[in-house]
Design a protein around this motif. Structure first.
Motif, PDB file in Angstrom:
ATOM      1  N   PRO A 144     -81.758   7.984  11.751  1.00 29.10           N
ATOM      2  CA  PRO A 144     -81.620   9.256  12.472  1.00 29.10           C
ATOM      3  C   PRO A 144     -80.270   9.893  12.165  1.00 29.10           C
TER       4      PRO A 144
ATOM      5  N   TRP B 204     -89.319  13.779  11.896  1.00 31.57           N
ATOM      6  CA  TRP B 204     -89.150  13.527  13.319  1.00 31.57           C
ATOM      7  C   TRP B 204     -88.253  14.592  13.916  1.00 31.57           C
ATOM      8  N   SER B 205     -88.246  14.634  15.234  1.00 31.29           N
ATOM      9  CA  SER B 205     -87.391  15.561  15.969  1.00 31.29           C
ATOM     10  C   SER B 205     -86.666  14.785  17.060  1.00 31.29           C
ATOM     11  N   ILE B 206     -85.364  15.007  17.146  1.00 28.39           N
ATOM     12  CA  ILE B 206     -84.545  14.368  18.171  1.00 28.39           C
ATOM     13  C   ILE B 206     -83.827  15.463  18.955  1.00 28.39           C
ATOM     14  N   THR B 207     -84.008  15.462  20.268  1.00 32.03           N
ATOM     15  CA  THR B 207     -83.275  16.380  21.129  1.00 32.03           C
ATOM     16  C   THR B 207     -81.979  15.688  21.535  1.00 32.03           C
TER      17      THR B 207
ATOM     18  N   ILE C  19     -82.343   7.427  21.333  1.00 35.40           N
ATOM     19  CA  ILE C  19     -81.746   7.029  20.059  1.00 35.40           C
ATOM     20  C   ILE C  19     -80.232   7.029  20.253  1.00 35.40           C
TER      21      ILE C  19
ATOM     22  N   ARG D 100     -78.729  11.890  14.408  1.00 34.22           N
ATOM     23  CA  ARG D 100     -78.030  12.191  15.663  1.00 34.22           C
ATOM     24  C   ARG D 100     -78.534  11.273  16.765  1.00 34.22           C
ATOM     25  N   ASP D 101     -77.785  11.208  17.835  1.00 30.91           N
ATOM     26  CA  ASP D 101     -78.216  10.515  19.047  1.00 30.91           C
ATOM     27  C   ASP D 101     -79.014  11.497  19.893  1.00 30.91           C
ATOM     28  N   GLY D 102     -79.905  10.978  20.714  1.00 26.63           N
ATOM     29  CA  GLY D 102     -80.687  11.816  21.611  1.00 26.63           C
ATOM     30  C   GLY D 102     -81.997  11.151  21.950  1.00 26.63           C
ATOM     31  N   ILE D 103     -82.957  11.966  22.357  1.00 30.19           N
ATOM     32  CA  ILE D 103     -84.291  11.480  22.705  1.00 30.19           C
ATOM     33  C   ILE D 103     -85.248  11.870  21.581  1.00 30.19           C
ATOM     34  N   LEU D 104     -85.963  10.883  21.050  1.00 29.53           N
ATOM     35  CA  LEU D 104     -86.945  11.153  20.004  1.00 29.53           C
ATOM     36  C   LEU D 104     -88.106  11.926  20.614  1.00 29.53           C
ATOM     37  N   ASP D 105     -88.310  13.151  20.142  1.00 24.19           N
ATOM     38  CA  ASP D 105     -89.420  13.971  20.632  1.00 24.19           C
ATOM     39  C   ASP D 105     -90.736  13.514  20.005  1.00 24.19           C
TER      40      ASP D 105
END
Length: 100
Positions: free
Chosen positions: A3, A73-76, A37, A5-10
């Motif tokens: 990934p 993937w998408s990470i918010t 993440i 970045r850090d965040g929530i995997l959408d």
């Protein structure tokens, strides 16, 4: 796959398409949607991998690139402290009534 970045995997997708690429032996996803993440800077950061084989190094590299390009993937990002405080203030007001 790592990934950025850090965040929530959408969401994460494309593993089926990547597995269908000729020369790909295995595709494995390690995460599911809504997974937090948090990168640690080591092997634990990987969210997926692709294994491929062919007669030459160059051909294997091309197969891997083709397969990896099909996985997305998408990470918010996690909210910043200020955003979280604002969210907490707004959500604490929900459902409160005022008598006039």
């Amino acid at each position: 796959l790592l990934p950025d970045r850090d965040g929530i995997l959408d969401w994460i997708s494309g593993d089926g398409r990547a597995a269908a690429v000729s020369g790909v032996a295995e595709v494995k996803l390690f995460v599911e949607p809504k997974t937090p993440i948090v990168r640690k800077g080591d092997y634990r950061d990987k969210i997926a991998y692709v294994v491929a084989a062919s007669p030459s190094h160059a051909q294997t590299a091309a197969i891997l690139q083709r397969a990896v390009d099909l996985i997305d993937w998408s990470i918010t990002p996690f909210p910043t402290l200020g955003e979280q405080e604002q969210f907490d203030l707004n959500s604490s007001r929900v459902g409160q009534g005022v008598d006039l």
